[in-house]
Design an enzyme around this catalytic site. Structure first.
Site, PDB file in Angstrom:
ATOM      1  N   GLY A  48      -0.930  -8.618 -41.532  1.00  0.00           N
ATOM      2  CA  GLY A  48      -0.604  -7.997 -42.862  1.00  0.00           C
ATOM      3  C   GLY A  48       0.650  -7.290 -42.602  1.00  0.00           C
ATOM      4  N   ASN A  94      -5.845   2.186 -48.067  1.00  0.00           N
ATOM      5  CA  ASN A  94      -6.622   1.896 -46.886  1.00  0.00           C
ATOM      6  C   ASN A  94      -7.325   3.190 -46.374  1.00  0.00           C
ATOM      7  OD1 ASN A  94      -3.775   2.828 -46.128  1.00  0.00           O
ATOM      8  ND2 ASN A  94      -4.351   2.888 -44.374  1.00  0.00           N
ATOM      9  N   GLN A 133      -6.607  -4.459 -47.987  1.00  0.00           N
ATOM     10  CA  GLN A 133      -7.738  -3.770 -48.126  1.00  0.00           C
ATOM     11  C   GLN A 133      -8.575  -4.188 -49.393  1.00  0.00           C
ATOM     12  OE1 GLN A 133      -9.274  -1.733 -46.033  1.00  0.00           O
ATOM     13  NE2 GLN A 133      -7.745  -1.434 -44.837  1.00  0.00           N
ATOM     14  N   SER A 169      -4.429  -9.792 -44.441  1.00  0.00           N
ATOM     15  CA  SER A 169      -4.754  -9.873 -42.937  1.00  0.00           C
ATOM     16  C   SER A 169      -6.354 -10.170 -42.807  1.00  0.00           C
ATOM     17  CB  SER A 169      -4.695  -8.472 -42.367  1.00  0.00           C
ATOM     18  OG  SER A 169      -4.820  -8.416 -40.833  1.00  0.00           O
ATOM     19  N   GLY A 170      -6.366 -11.191 -41.853  1.00  0.00           N
ATOM     20  CA  GLY A 170      -7.556 -11.704 -41.525  1.00  0.00           C
ATOM     21  C   GLY A 170      -8.591 -10.561 -41.094  1.00  0.00           C
ATOM     22  N   HIS A 171      -8.398  -9.783 -39.958  1.00  0.00           N
ATOM     23  CA  HIS A 171      -9.485  -8.903 -39.549  1.00  0.00           C
ATOM     24  C   HIS A 171      -9.966  -7.973 -40.324  1.00  0.00           C
ATOM     25  CE1 HIS A 171      -7.423  -5.157 -38.418  1.00  0.00           C
ATOM     26  NE2 HIS A 171      -6.271  -5.801 -38.929  1.00  0.00           N
ATOM     27  N   THR A 200       5.015 -22.298 -33.512  1.00  0.00           N
ATOM     28  CA  THR A 200       3.677 -23.211 -33.545  1.00  0.00           C
ATOM     29  C   THR A 200       2.471 -22.599 -34.287  1.00  0.00           C
ATOM     30  OG1 THR A 200       4.424 -24.078 -31.742  1.00  0.00           O
ATOM     31  CG2 THR A 200       2.202 -24.517 -32.195  1.00  0.00           C
ATOM     32  N   CYS A 227      -3.966   2.671 -37.591  1.00  0.00           N
ATOM     33  CA  CYS A 227      -2.890   2.420 -37.300  1.00  0.00           C
ATOM     34  C   CYS A 227      -2.019   3.742 -36.824  1.00  0.00           C
ATOM     35  CB  CYS A 227      -2.003   1.767 -38.321  1.00  0.00           C
ATOM     36  SG  CYS A 227      -2.499   0.092 -38.819  1.00  0.00           S
TER      37      CYS A 227
END
Length: 389
Positions: A73, A154, A182, A202-204, A240, A328
């Site tokens: 993110g 968040n 979020q 963001s994926g996590h 990649t 963070c």
């Protein structure tokens, strides 16, 4: 007796789901081809990436060609803000609008642009952690290049009026970006209907692995590259492709966008039970942020007379994993900028506890926290030199 394990820090990160892990697994071994190559196993990887792109697009009401995969993110925020501002600067615009309680990925990107000559307006949020669309409209000038406002906070979980802000930005011909890290999977999002030009996620945060995210960019907006390199992501982001993680993100987004309404009802019931239980058992405590405009599984408490870090350490001893703010900034000794932004004094902002639920949390876990948190607060207050009941 085995200590319970209660994980309620899902705003920090989530466990990779079984469906996500299963979808990813083949692309670590037998389907390991580079999507940019021309042989058959490479075609398999390329198809997997494009299938994930379609799933991601469907989850937020976008077109597949509007989805660009990134590493997180923070990268997506930086790409949208720095390169969106650079694009607008060509037309003589050098003004950015944001809020004073954004994630640091947004705030620090804006500060970086200030060093390059951009002017940034930081809109103040009110005591509930909200802004009004009128604040945005009043702040827009003929020099405004970009508006970047988070979808949901968040730390305190408040949901901002994104659709209304999108209408204003569209009317005033200003780029509109939202950090939806979020919000995705917790609210219904349709980027086209909501007039969102760029969106980060963001994926996590939604049961995909750490290290993958995406940026949605509305078709027709050609923001400059953030990473220069090869022809990956249609030439807009070199490097990649991380095929297994991209596949996982696509699966996680497909899962997270299903049945949001019913999932939210269940989480709201659990969250409200927790709020009522803590407020009824602990004196001198407040819930931070709007109770009405709030993510279904998010609650942030402030307890007078105690330190957030001490709360977390004692809760960990009881098997409860929570946080006192953004993961963070967990290494900082300063109080949360979010809690200061909504008007809390330093001494109260230091005593915060963020609890963020997920679909796996149970009624029994809520009961355990209602029983345990008051014990922890009482013990800390007994030891505190500043607590005066």
């Amino acid at each position: 007796m085995k200590k319970p394990f209660v994980y309620v820090d899902n705003s920090a990160t989530t466990k990779v789901s079984e469906s996500c892990f299963s979808a990813m697994l083949p692309y670590f071994k037998e389907k390991f081809g580079n999507p940019s190559s021309i042989y058959s196993i490479a075609h398999v990887s390329k198809l997997a990436v494009e299938t994930a792109r379609k799933k991601a697009a469907d989850a937020i009401g976008a077109l597949p060609e509007e989805i660009f995969f990134t590493s997180c993110g923070t990268e997506s925020d930086n790409w949208a803000i720095k390169c969106g501002a650079k694009l607008a600067k060509k037309n003589g615009k050098n003004h950015i609008i944001t809020t004073n309680f954004e994630h640091h990925a947004v705030l620090n990107a804006c500060k970086s642009l200030e060093e390059d000559g951009f002017e940034v307006t930081y809109l103040p949020v009110n005591s509930e952690g909200l802004i009004t669309p009128e604040q945005v409209e009043e702040a827009i000038t003929d020099k405004t290049a970009l508006v970047t406002i988070m979808y949901a906070n968040n730390e305190i979980g408040t949901i901002l009026p994104i659709s209304e802000i999108g209408v204003i930005c569209d009317k005033r011909n200003v780029l509109f970006h939202t950090d939806a890290v979020q919000a995705v999977g917790h609210v219904e999002i349709d980027v086209h209907k909501q007039n969102i030009d760029m969106l980060s996620l963001s994926g996590h945060k939604i049961c995909a692995p750490k290290g993958v995210g995406l940026l949605y960019v509305k078709k027709g907006i050609r923001i400059p590259n953030f990473l220069d390199g090869g022809a990956q992501e249609r030439g807009f982001r070199g490097g990649t492709e991380n095929v297994p993680y991209i596949v996982g993100l696509g699966q996680a987004l497909e899962d997270a966008s299903k049945d949001i309404l019913n999932r939210n009802k269940r989480l709201e019931r659990l969250r409200n039970k927790l709020i009522d239980g803590i407020l009824n058992r602990v004196p001198k405590v407040r819930v931070n942020g709007s109770l009405k405009h709030r993510l279904s599984g998010s609650v942030n408490f402030s307890f007078e007379g105690v330190e957030g870090e001490s709360i977390l350490l004692l809760l960990d001893g009881y098997g409860i994993c929570a946080s006192s703010g953004s993961a963070c900034t967990s290494g900082s000794l300063d109080p949360s900028h979010v809690l200061l932004a909504i008007g809390l004094p330093h001494e109260i902002a230091h005593g915060s506890l963020r609890i963020s639920l997920c679909d796996e949390n149970t009624e029994e876990e809520i009961d355990y926290m209602i029983e345990t948190i008051p014990k922890v607060i009482s013990r800390l207050r007994e030891m505190s030199p500043i607590w005066n009941e």
